[in-house]
Design an enzyme around this catalytic site. Structure first.
Site, PDB file in Angstrom:
ATOM      1  N   ALA A 162     -18.683   0.870   4.283  1.00  0.00           N
ATOM      2  CA  ALA A 162     -19.818   0.560   3.657  1.00  0.00           C
ATOM      3  C   ALA A 162     -19.472  -0.396   2.509  1.00  0.00           C
ATOM      4  O   ALA A 162     -18.428  -0.595   2.357  1.00  0.00           O
ATOM      5  CB  ALA A 162     -20.078   1.842   3.081  1.00  0.00           C
ATOM      6  N   GLY A 181     -16.754   3.466   6.648  1.00  0.00           N
ATOM      7  CA  GLY A 181     -18.013   3.656   7.425  1.00  0.00           C
ATOM      8  C   GLY A 181     -18.346   2.936   8.639  1.00  0.00           C
ATOM      9  O   GLY A 181     -19.164   3.448   9.787  1.00  0.00           O
ATOM     10  N   GLU A 199     -16.791   5.346  11.234  1.00  0.00           N
ATOM     11  CA  GLU A 199     -17.742   6.475  11.310  1.00  0.00           C
ATOM     12  C   GLU A 199     -18.912   5.908  12.284  1.00  0.00           C
ATOM     13  O   GLU A 199     -19.433   6.678  12.984  1.00  0.00           O
ATOM     14  CB  GLU A 199     -18.205   6.811   9.935  1.00  0.00           C
ATOM     15  CG  GLU A 199     -17.160   7.544   9.090  1.00  0.00           C
ATOM     16  CD  GLU A 199     -17.490   7.890   7.685  1.00  0.00           C
ATOM     17  OE1 GLU A 199     -17.741   6.895   6.950  1.00  0.00           O
ATOM     18  OE2 GLU A 199     -17.632   8.927   7.179  1.00  0.00           O
ATOM     19  N   GLU A 259     -11.114   6.139   2.472  1.00  0.00           N
ATOM     20  CA  GLU A 259     -12.125   6.235   1.370  1.00  0.00           C
ATOM     21  C   GLU A 259     -11.225   6.718   0.321  1.00  0.00           C
ATOM     22  O   GLU A 259     -11.615   6.539  -0.891  1.00  0.00           O
ATOM     23  CB  GLU A 259     -13.333   7.418   1.965  1.00  0.00           C
ATOM     24  CG  GLU A 259     -14.328   6.666   2.623  1.00  0.00           C
ATOM     25  CD  GLU A 259     -14.092   6.495   3.966  1.00  0.00           C
ATOM     26  OE1 GLU A 259     -13.116   6.899   4.552  1.00  0.00           O
ATOM     27  OE2 GLU A 259     -15.374   6.331   4.783  1.00  0.00           O
TER      28      GLU A 259
HETATM   29  N1  CO8 Z   1     -17.584  -3.976   1.324  1.00  0.00           N
HETATM   30  C1  CO8 Z   1     -18.051  -5.205   0.724  1.00  0.00           C
HETATM   31  N2  CO8 Z   1     -17.349  -6.270   0.830  1.00  0.00           N
HETATM   32  C2  CO8 Z   1     -16.259  -6.274   1.685  1.00  0.00           C
HETATM   33  C3  CO8 Z   1     -15.865  -4.966   2.290  1.00  0.00           C
HETATM   34  C4  CO8 Z   1     -16.514  -3.690   2.188  1.00  0.00           C
HETATM   35  N3  CO8 Z   1     -16.371  -2.792   2.747  1.00  0.00           N
HETATM   36  N4  CO8 Z   1     -14.656  -5.216   3.111  1.00  0.00           N
HETATM   37  C5  CO8 Z   1     -14.449  -6.550   3.013  1.00  0.00           C
HETATM   38  N5  CO8 Z   1     -15.300  -7.320   1.948  1.00  0.00           N
HETATM   39  C6  CO8 Z   1     -15.403  -8.652   1.670  1.00  0.00           C
HETATM   40  C7  CO8 Z   1     -14.278  -8.695   0.725  1.00  0.00           C
HETATM   41  O1  CO8 Z   1     -14.709  -8.413  -0.534  1.00  0.00           O
HETATM   42  C8  CO8 Z   1     -14.276 -10.233   0.683  1.00  0.00           C
HETATM   43  O2  CO8 Z   1     -15.506 -10.927  -0.023  1.00  0.00           O
HETATM   44  P1  CO8 Z   1     -14.961 -12.267  -1.174  1.00  0.00           P
HETATM   45  O3  CO8 Z   1     -14.531 -13.277  -0.358  1.00  0.00           O
HETATM   46  O4  CO8 Z   1     -16.480 -12.384  -1.549  1.00  0.00           O
HETATM   47  O5  CO8 Z   1     -13.971 -11.556  -1.773  1.00  0.00           O
HETATM   48  C9  CO8 Z   1     -14.574 -10.592   2.141  1.00  0.00           C
HETATM   49  O6  CO8 Z   1     -15.131  -9.452   2.455  1.00  0.00           O
HETATM   50  C10 CO8 Z   1     -13.365 -10.971   2.973  1.00  0.00           C
HETATM   51  O7  CO8 Z   1     -12.447  -9.751   2.804  1.00  0.00           O
HETATM   52  P2  CO8 Z   1     -10.811  -9.768   2.375  1.00  0.00           P
HETATM   53  O8  CO8 Z   1     -10.635 -11.017   1.733  1.00  0.00           O
HETATM   54  O9  CO8 Z   1     -10.525  -8.728   1.964  1.00  0.00           O
HETATM   55  O10 CO8 Z   1     -10.386  -9.952   3.722  1.00  0.00           O
HETATM   56  P3  CO8 Z   1      -8.667  -9.696   4.629  1.00  0.00           P
HETATM   57  O11 CO8 Z   1      -8.563 -10.245   5.750  1.00  0.00           O
HETATM   58  O12 CO8 Z   1      -7.607  -9.847   3.443  1.00  0.00           O
HETATM   59  O13 CO8 Z   1      -8.808  -8.096   4.437  1.00  0.00           O
HETATM   60  C11 CO8 Z   1      -9.946  -5.704   4.976  1.00  0.00           C
HETATM   61  C12 CO8 Z   1      -9.864  -7.288   5.306  1.00  0.00           C
HETATM   62  C13 CO8 Z   1      -8.461  -5.208   5.238  1.00  0.00           C
HETATM   63  C14 CO8 Z   1     -10.977  -5.278   5.753  1.00  0.00           C
HETATM   64  C15 CO8 Z   1     -10.205  -5.973   3.484  1.00  0.00           C
HETATM   65  O14 CO8 Z   1     -11.409  -6.449   3.276  1.00  0.00           O
HETATM   66  C16 CO8 Z   1     -10.495  -4.309   3.163  1.00  0.00           C
HETATM   67  O15 CO8 Z   1      -9.729  -3.461   2.737  1.00  0.00           O
HETATM   68  N6  CO8 Z   1     -11.797  -4.067   2.890  1.00  0.00           N
HETATM   69  C17 CO8 Z   1     -12.332  -2.782   2.636  1.00  0.00           C
HETATM   70  C18 CO8 Z   1     -11.811  -1.517   3.418  1.00  0.00           C
HETATM   71  C19 CO8 Z   1     -12.581  -0.313   3.072  1.00  0.00           C
HETATM   72  O16 CO8 Z   1     -11.979   0.205   2.315  1.00  0.00           O
HETATM   73  N7  CO8 Z   1     -13.421   0.320   3.695  1.00  0.00           N
HETATM   74  C20 CO8 Z   1     -14.094   1.498   3.415  1.00  0.00           C
HETATM   75  C21 CO8 Z   1     -15.155   1.316   2.391  1.00  0.00           C
HETATM   76  S1  CO8 Z   1     -15.543   3.026   2.062  1.00  0.00           S
HETATM   77  C22 CO8 Z   1     -16.819   3.485   3.060  1.00  0.00           C
HETATM   78  O17 CO8 Z   1     -16.773   2.904   3.946  1.00  0.00           O
HETATM   79  C23 CO8 Z   1     -17.522   4.886   2.954  1.00  0.00           C
HETATM   80  C24 CO8 Z   1     -18.334   5.211   4.204  1.00  0.00           C
HETATM   81  C25 CO8 Z   1     -19.117   6.289   3.633  1.00  0.00           C
HETATM   82  C26 CO8 Z   1     -20.226   5.911   2.648  1.00  0.00           C
HETATM   83  C27 CO8 Z   1     -21.222   7.099   2.005  1.00  0.00           C
HETATM   84  C28 CO8 Z   1     -22.013   6.630   0.927  1.00  0.00           C
HETATM   85  C29 CO8 Z   1     -22.089   7.477  -0.124  1.00  0.00           C
END
Ligand code: CO8
Length: 257
Positions: free
Chosen positions: A64, A109, A112, A132
């Protein structure tokens, strides 16, 4: 659709989530578009199998949208959570098999969404996880409910409480994905599975998925009763008459003309 590529050919609908600047992370708009598109494909008589994937070579869906969630209060989070859960139910309750072609990060997400699909196939570079808790959150789009049913409670407990990310090979070992293939083979593998499914009776497929799904909600006795009624109901359909006759007449059944 702003965030999705949609392709339909030979009975298979392919939905590609495309938000390259955010690793295909899901904001409310992407969630709504995915729900609508899966619903449209369910209603589309030309489509018998649906494939969901992510664009690019790095991410299926990285979760998400964390930047959007940072701005949310509890009320917003409830709406976002419910809308995402409804999307997963549209996928899970689809009478047409939905295959997740997991081509990279499937986190939070993203994992999921794959859990709601009926079949998961991963490319070798795919990474799965429910991270999460690292954000002070819990899975909110069905992770706590579906992951234990797929991999068992002990493994789900560990994955969700550590937030560990696991490789495609490990996901295969624990039964989270059905196959691991190279990234170039991924879509062809999913389409091959789809083609095999398309050879079979659409009512029988839908009823099979429904009975499997109901097995989680029913006692064995109630589940067997549900199964036998579904089995018997098929005998009044043209599809089942065609399938049984084709065998007796030593010809290939034609279910979808
Ligand atoms: N949300 C928003 N932006 C994201 C997300 C995300 N989940 N993942 C990556 N991005 C963005 C980064 O912020 C970055 O943007 P910017 O260049 O503007 O800074 C761009 O994508 C590229 O990402 P990275 O530079 O971080 O790329 P890397 O190759 O270094 O890393 C990863 C890739 C490992 C995927 C890393 O981006 C990461 O850890 N992302 C987050 C993963 C995460 O924690 N996901 C879980 C989120 S919580 C969730 O999903 C809850 C679901 C249930 C929701 C219920 C609602 C109430």
């Amino acid at each position: 659709m702003k965030y999705l590529f949609i392709e339909k050919s030979d009975g298979i609908g392919v939905i590609t989530i495309n938000r390259p600047d955010a690793m295909n992370a899901m904001n409310l708009d992407v969630v709504s578009e995915l729900s609508i598109t899966v619903s449209d494909m369910i209603a589309d008589k030309e489509i018998g199998v649906i494939i969901i994937t992510g664009s690019g070579e790095k991410a299926f869906v990285a979760g998400a949208d964390i930047k959007a969630m940072q701005q949310m209060n509890a009320e917003d989070a409830l709406e976002f959570g419910k809308t995402g859960q409804e999307m997963t139910l549209v996928i899970e309750n689809s009478p047409k098999p939905v295959i997740a072609a997991v081509n990279g990060f499937a986190l939070g997400g993203g994992c999921e969404i794959s859990l709601a699909c009926h079949i998961r196939v991963a490319s070798e570079n795919a990474i799965f996880g429910q991270p999460e808790v690292l954000l002070g959150l819990i899975p909110g789009w069905g992770g706590t409910q579906r992951l234990p049913k797929i991999v068992g409670t002990g493994i789900a407990n560990e994955l969700i409480t550590t937030g560990n990310q696991i490789s495609a090979q490990e996901a295969h070992r624990i039964g989270l994905v059905n196959h691991v293939v190279t990234q170039t083979e991924l879509m062809d593998t999913c389409k091959e599975i789809g083609k095999k499914i398309l050879n079979n009776g659409p009512n029988a497929i839908a009823k099979s998925l429904n009975c499997i799904h109901e097995s989680f909600n029913k006692s064995i006795e109630d589940g067997l009763e549900f199964e036998v009624k579904a089995f018997a109901n098929l005998f009044s359909t043209e599809e089942t008459k065609e399938g049984l006759s084709a065998f007796v007449e030593k010809r290939k059944a034609n279910f979808r003309s």
